[in-house]
Design a protein around this motif. Structure first.
Motif, mmCIF file in Angstrom:
data_model
loop_
_atom_site.group_PDB
_atom_site.id
_atom_site.type_symbol
_atom_site.label_atom_id
_atom_site.label_comp_id
_atom_site.label_asym_id
_atom_site.label_seq_id
_atom_site.Cartn_x
_atom_site.Cartn_y
_atom_site.Cartn_z
ATOM 1 N N HIS A 300 27.613 48.706 72.453
ATOM 2 C CA HIS A 300 28.820 48.933 72.144
ATOM 3 C C HIS A 300 29.729 47.792 71.220
ATOM 4 O O HIS A 300 30.353 48.509 70.409
ATOM 5 N N VAL A 301 29.469 46.712 71.288
ATOM 6 C CA VAL A 301 29.686 45.713 70.501
ATOM 7 C C VAL A 301 29.323 45.812 69.019
ATOM 8 O O VAL A 301 29.988 45.940 68.138
ATOM 9 N N ASP A 302 28.071 46.457 69.069
ATOM 10 C CA ASP A 302 27.184 46.589 67.584
ATOM 11 C C ASP A 302 28.190 47.758 67.080
ATOM 12 O O ASP A 302 28.285 47.673 65.669
ATOM 13 N N ALA A 303 28.191 48.683 67.793
ATOM 14 C CA ALA A 303 28.851 50.011 67.116
ATOM 15 C C ALA A 303 30.286 49.794 66.674
ATOM 16 O O ALA A 303 30.774 50.316 65.928
ATOM 17 N N THR A 304 31.116 48.963 67.440
ATOM 18 C CA THR A 304 32.343 48.639 67.264
ATOM 19 C C THR A 304 32.480 47.640 66.094
ATOM 20 O O THR A 304 33.456 47.911 64.989
ATOM 21 N N LEU A 305 31.497 46.775 65.746
ATOM 22 C CA LEU A 305 31.453 45.723 64.612
ATOM 23 C C LEU A 305 31.091 46.943 63.312
ATOM 24 O O LEU A 305 31.872 46.474 62.200
ATOM 25 N N GLN A 306 30.314 47.827 63.666
ATOM 26 C CA GLN A 306 30.000 48.896 62.397
ATOM 27 C C GLN A 306 31.371 49.439 61.911
ATOM 28 O O GLN A 306 31.701 49.752 60.847
ATOM 29 N N LEU A 307 32.132 49.784 63.119
ATOM 30 C CA LEU A 307 33.426 50.593 62.852
ATOM 31 C C LEU A 307 34.355 49.644 62.276
ATOM 32 O O LEU A 307 34.874 50.105 61.000
ATOM 33 N N ALA A 308 34.345 48.299 62.410
ATOM 34 C CA ALA A 308 35.199 47.394 61.652
ATOM 35 C C ALA A 308 34.758 47.256 60.139
ATOM 36 O O ALA A 308 35.359 47.058 59.473
ATOM 37 N N ASP A 309 33.324 47.105 59.889
ATOM 38 C CA ASP A 309 32.776 47.187 58.664
ATOM 39 C C ASP A 309 33.421 48.249 57.851
ATOM 40 O O ASP A 309 33.908 48.368 56.819
ATOM 41 N N ASP A 310 33.104 49.568 58.434
ATOM 42 C CA ASP A 310 33.727 50.740 57.721
ATOM 43 C C ASP A 310 35.120 50.760 57.210
ATOM 44 O O ASP A 310 35.525 51.157 56.471
ATOM 45 N N VAL A 311 35.855 50.138 58.471
ATOM 46 C CA VAL A 311 37.336 49.973 58.139
ATOM 47 C C VAL A 311 37.600 49.095 56.825
ATOM 48 O O VAL A 311 38.453 49.342 56.135
ATOM 49 N N ALA A 312 37.072 47.886 56.985
ATOM 50 C CA ALA A 312 37.073 46.868 55.778
ATOM 51 C C ALA A 312 36.616 47.604 54.394
ATOM 52 O O ALA A 312 37.259 47.309 53.632
ATOM 53 N N ALA A 313 35.669 48.503 54.593
ATOM 54 C CA ALA A 313 35.236 48.866 53.002
ATOM 55 C C ALA A 313 35.763 50.052 52.807
ATOM 56 O O ALA A 313 35.942 50.733 51.652
#
Length: 587
Positions: A300-313
């Motif tokens: 769940h941490v990894d999926a949330t970090l990927q979401l944060a990357d998508d937001v940043a991009a």
């Protein structure tokens, strides 16, 4: 000279098993002396056959009806998800109504069990993951609630308006099954087979009990109309005015079924909030879904970090809040620094609050654990929380642990008992005031209703169905979320560790959903509502009224004739006494 008196004689034909050889050769009648009081041997009372023999005798007598009831129970299974053939629920109700009609209460009760056992065995087959013995045991317990219902159906079938009382008895059966034993187990309610049908909008007026009542009333009316038409057909009177009452009953059944279309379902939003739903996935399905420590949390941490990357991009917009499922953290974040650090990192990176599902050691009760939803702020860390109010017996706690653990070694797989929460799950998560409901709690009317009445503007069902993945159980639970959406006029988000995660609109329609055993993130603009439905305002009153109406009708079938006989006897008594008195005065 006194006349001769002939003494009474008893004729005895002796047989070889009770006499000597010489006596048995003499087949002539022999006179015996009259028996005196001392010679009389009391006749022992005739013994009734024991209940297994009576049961077998009833089965031999009623085996066709038993088979038909069992088939009706099997036919009721596909009315529920994942099949959703909802008209089967009407046919099952109609079948039991016809089969119990004209039978004794005892045989009606047996037919109720004959329908209930195969139904629950099929519906709860997802419990086979734990063991078929658990499946059969729970199916038997649940089917026992249909025994008094079947008896009541047989008794009230002699009354006028019996389809009405039949529907009330279905509500009464579910009313009891939802509450006992150990807080009840509401799976298999007729309402949960009708979460996307013409009956569904009725939930906004009277909740799940009113939907059950309407389904059962419609099925019983169809049974009454079909029975009436059959009798007219056999009598050769099917044409003409004689068929009008039966056709009227069928028309009433159609009207009840279509009545939901006249119920307005409130869906207008007072506000919206942007939400991301994270399904981190698990290592494997079944009882050992947890895998090694920190695995599910890291997913769940990894999926949330990927979401944060998508937001940043710039690929997606930043949500206002993030939702994690039940058991997203398999370690207590308050006592395990590595779990705390992982969750805190995810919240700080995505920059918005996360509703985290976690198992937490009880702060004061040694050996107990709490199933919680924790609001995790990106700046201040863990804040307000909700503790599951209704732990699952034998899944999250073991009743009579000391006694049963000696007999059932499998209970060792529940090493610690869950401690129940004491308040509803209304939580402020970022800008939204949400109502948290954990897993099976979505099946219990009162828990969800209290959450809405205390201010929840949308509902979140945190759940972990990894144990029962690909068995149909996640679909059954999602259907309950659909009914709750209509009942309370709220959007419902189901967030699961391994699926099915979904977004349900206030009208009960599914906007988005995930597949099982995949890692996925859903994003939605969630409508927030403040208004309450009629069902929220009236609470459990319709359920209690309908249930007790059915029970009182059943009681009247036994009490009414007794009162009538007593009244007739009381009226006849003075009349006969007056005649005797008149005769005495004449003498």
């Amino acid at each position: 000279m006194a006349p001769l008196r002939r003494e009474a004689t008893t004729v005895v034909l002796s047989g070889p098993e009770t006499t000597t050889r010489d006596e048995s050769d003499d087949r002539r009648p022999r006179a015996t002396a009259p028996e005196g009081p001392a010679d009389r041997v009391p006749t022992p009372p005739e013994r009734r056959p024991r209940w297994p023999r009576r049961l077998l005798a009833a089965l031999r007598h009623d085996w066709p009806a038993t088979v038909l009831a069992a088939l009706a129970g099997l036919a009721l299974v596909p009315a529920f998800p994942p099949y959703d053939i909802w008209p089967a629920s009407l046919l099952a109700v109609a079948a039991l109504s016809l089969l119990t009609r004209g039978r004794s209460a005892r045989r009606g009760g047996w037919l109720g069990f004959a329908l209930g056992f195969p139904f629950f065995l099929g519906l709860l087959s997802w419990l086979r993951v734990i063991g078929w013995d658990a499946t059969v045991g729970l199916a038997v317990i649940e089917a026992l609630f249909l025994v008094p219902m079947g008896a009541g159906l047989a008794a009230t079938a002699r009354m006028r308006a019996w389809p009405l009382w039949a529907a009330c008895l279905w509500v009464a059966q579910e009313w009891a099954r939802d509450r006992v034993p150990f807080g009840g187990f509401p799976w298999g309610r007729l309402a949960f087979a009708n979460t996307s049908t013409p009956f569904t909008p009725l939930a906004a007026l009277g909740g799940a009990p009113l939907v059950t009542f309407a389904v059962a009333f419609t099925g019983a009316l169809l049974a009454w109309a079909g029975l009436r038409l059959w009798h007219l057909h056999r009598a050769g009177l099917l044409a003409g005015r004689a068929a009008l009452p039966a056709l009227g009953g069928a028309g009433l059944a159609v009207a009840v079924g279509a009545s939901g279309y006249a119920v307005p379902v409130p869906t207008g939003a007072n506000d919206t909030v942007s939400v991301a739903i994270v399904q981190g996935n698990v290592q494997q399905a079944g009882m050992d879904f947890l895998g090694r420590p920190m695995m599910i949390l890291n997913n769940h941490v990894d999926a949330t970090l990927q979401l944060a990357d998508d937001v940043a991009a710039g690929r997606v917009e930043r949500p206002d809040l993030v939702l994690w499922p039940e058991n997203a953290s398999d370690l207590d974040p308050y006592r395990r620094p590595e779990a705390y650090a992982a969750i805190d990192r995810a919240a700080r990176t995505v920059g918005v609050p996360i509703l985290v599902g976690a198992l937490v050691d009880h702060p004061t009760e040694e050996g107990y654990v709490e199933n919680q939803g924790i609001v995790w702020d990106p700046e201040t860390g863990p804040g307000d929380s909700y503790t599951k109010q209704h732990p699952v017996p034998f899944g999250e706690y073991v009743p009579f642990r000391d006694q049963l653990s000696v007999l059932i070694s499998r209970l060792e797989r529940v090493p610690r008992d869950f401690w129940p929460g004491e308040r509803s799950g209304v939580l402020d998560v970022g800008p939204a005031r949400l109502g948290d409901v954990i897993c099976f709690e979505v099946a219990y009317d009162g828990i969800v209703r209290d959450t809405v009445n205390e201010g929840a503007r949308a509902l979140v069902v945190q759940t972990n169905n990894a144990t029962y993945g690909n068995t149909g159980q996640p679909e059954q639970q999602l259907a309950m979320s659909q009914l709750r959406a209509v009942e309370h006029g709220r959007a419902v988000v189901t967030v699961a560790t391994s699926g099915i995660s979904a977004v349900v609109r206030p009208d009960g329609s599914i906007e988005q959903r995930t597949e099982e055993f995949t890692q996925d993130v859903l994003s939605t603009e969630l409508p927030l509502r403040d208004g309450r439905t009629v069902a929220d305002r009236v609470g459990a009153a319709p359920e209690w009224a309908l249930a007790f109406g059915g029970l009182l009708a059943w009681a009247w079938t036994g009490l009414g004739p007794r009162l009538a006989r007593r009244g007739a006897a009381a009226q006849a008594g003075p009349e006969s006494g007056g005649e005797d008195g008149a005769g005495e005065r004449k003498e």
